[in-house]
Enzyme design. Structure first.
Site, mmCIF file in Angstrom:
data_model
loop_
_atom_site.group_PDB
_atom_site.id
_atom_site.type_symbol
_atom_site.label_atom_id
_atom_site.label_comp_id
_atom_site.label_asym_id
_atom_site.label_seq_id
_atom_site.Cartn_x
_atom_site.Cartn_y
_atom_site.Cartn_z
ATOM 1 N N LYS A 184 0.833 -1.211 0.000
ATOM 2 C CA LYS A 184 0.000 0.000 0.000
ATOM 3 C C LYS A 184 0.872 1.268 0.000
ATOM 4 C CE LYS A 184 -4.214 -1.761 0.169
ATOM 5 N NZ LYS A 184 -4.135 -3.024 -0.570
HETATM 6 C C1 LIG Z 1 -10.130 -1.857 -1.326
HETATM 7 C C2 LIG Z 1 -9.554 -2.708 -0.246
HETATM 8 N N1 LIG Z 1 -10.307 -3.001 0.837
HETATM 9 C C3 LIG Z 1 -9.844 -3.741 1.839
HETATM 10 C C4 LIG Z 1 -8.568 -4.255 1.819
HETATM 11 C C5 LIG Z 1 -8.126 -5.150 2.926
HETATM 12 O O1 LIG Z 1 -6.974 -4.721 3.552
HETATM 13 P P1 LIG Z 1 -5.961 -5.793 4.197
HETATM 14 O O2 LIG Z 1 -5.290 -6.504 3.089
HETATM 15 O O3 LIG Z 1 -5.023 -4.919 4.979
HETATM 16 O O4 LIG Z 1 -6.753 -6.676 5.081
HETATM 17 C C6 LIG Z 1 -7.735 -3.963 0.730
HETATM 18 C C7 LIG Z 1 -6.341 -4.401 0.646
HETATM 19 O O5 LIG Z 1 -5.829 -5.383 0.419
HETATM 20 C C8 LIG Z 1 -8.247 -3.187 -0.341
HETATM 21 O O6 LIG Z 1 -7.500 -2.913 -1.410
#
Ligand SMILES: Cc1ncc(COP(=O)(O)O)c(C=O)c1O
Length: 373
Positions: A184
């Protein structure tokens, strides 16, 4: 290969992690250790929200936000289908039904008109996603949501530093959720954050983060272990300090790609609507009129040229086996078209000089080879 994204970790992050290891405080039972607290304060200041609460992923942050909003069985949660699966997954985890809505074909974010149509007596929450880092058109969504007593939760997982009408993503909805996954705009390896201006929501999500315990071994609501370890919080604090520079580099790279690719026939460029600031998590072009077969060939060609082009997202959530089996068909023509045509190109701050030129050349060559006009 020029990767689509990669973590940018310096000596400062390494030293920050060592400091935590030496301190012996690796975590804290409520999730509120010294580095987590500092990271929360600095993040809230950056976003312009009253509160920020650390989580161990963007997904856990989203789940906690839904639980804090009171979402449960028989409720409906309005979500886009053109997003990472976590956005809808958390609605199902909370026992609710995701109601998928279509997107604006230029920003790929949820279309506010579609949201209005999808509201029912059971709608408890709406999760607009700032996809690729472009802010969703929040004003009409918040207005119609609040008219109906619906909680609006921003999925800002890809939008650190994005802005909408002078406010940062994360300071717009009732709650907002960020991800600090390794690729990210800023990272803690795995990690997440909820921002909110509501003291009540802040207190609830803090409880949910650690088993719903107000006092040790005395749970007052359902919770989980969603705590961010101290090492990650210390790394996050350093990354947050670097975020403005990261974003500047992303913007510069995006502007270069835009200038060089805008005249290539057959490609739809990303947009940045007036009043919005893109965070350029991804630079996503679209192969106008193409079916996924051609798009996939183009991605393959780019990868043969060592350009780490990727598709976000080839299968909309409503078409994934689990969601399709549970919730059936949905009529989302813009989503289905975008899923066939989108190609994301590297735009991250670690792209070296000369690599951007190479990306441009590779894209032009690939487009020409398919005679896409
Ligand atoms: C749009 C979106 N929502 C939620 C997430 C979930 O985040 P994480 O991977 O930190 O659980 C991500 C990332 O992977 C995402 O790109």
């Amino acid at each position: 290969m020029i990767p689509i994204n990669r973590p940018i970790i310096g000596e400062e992050e390494i030293q920050a992690a060592i400091k935590v290891l030496r301190s012996g405080i690796l975590t804290e039972k409520s999730g509120h250790g010294p580095f987590a607290s500092k990271f929360e304060k600095a993040f809230a200041d950056y976003i312009g929200s009253k509160f920020a609460v650390t989580f161990n992923s963007g997904t856990s942050a989203l789940h906690a936000a839904l639980l804090a909003a009171g979402v449960g069985p028989k409720d409906e949660v309005i979500v886009p289908s053109f997003t990472f699966v976590a956005t809808a997954e958390v609605a199902v985890l909370a026992g609710a039904k995701p109601i998928f809505v279509d997107i604006d074909p230029k920003t790929y974010c949820m279309d506010p008109e579609e949201v209005k149509q999808a509201i029912s007596g059971r709608t408890k929450a709406i999760i607009p996603v700032h996809l690729y880092g472009h802010p969703c058109d929040m004003a009409p969504i918040i207005e119609c949501g609040h008219e109906h007593g619906i909680i609006v939760i921003e999925d800002a997982a890809q939008a650190h530093g994005a802005e909408y009408k002078g406010k940062k993503a994360g300071a717009l909805g009732d709650l907002a959720c960020f991800s600090f996954y390794a690729t990210k705009n800023m990272t803690t390896g795995e990690g997440g954050m909820i921002t909110t201006n509501s003291e009540e929501f802040m207190e609830k999500v803090r409880l949910i983060r650690s088993h719903g315990e107000k006092e040790p071994y005395k749970s007052v609501i359902i919770g989980h272990n969603y705590r961010l370890p101290e090492i990650e919080a210390a790394i996050g604090l350093v990354q947050l300090g670097k975020l403005p520079k990261f974003l500047e580099a992303r913007r510069k790279n995006a502007m270069f790609l835009m200038k060089e690719l805008v005249s290539v026939g057959g490609l739809q460029m990303p947009v940045e609507y007036s009043g919005c600031k893109h965070s350029w998590y991804l630079f996503t072009v679209r192969l106008k009129g193409a079916r996924s077969k051609i798009r996939n060939k183009m991605v393959k060609k780019l990868r043969e040229e060592y350009v780490g082009a990727s598709v976000y997202y080839p299968i909309p959530i409503h078409k994934m086996p689990y969601y399709h089996d549970l919730f059936g068909k949905a009529n989302l023509p813009e989503t289905e078209e975008a899923a066939q045509q989108a190609i994301s190109l590297p735009v991250h701050p670690a792209i070296r000089e000369g690599e951007l030129d190479h990306i441009v050349k590779a894209v032009k060559k690939a487009v020409a080879s398919f005679a896409i006009k």
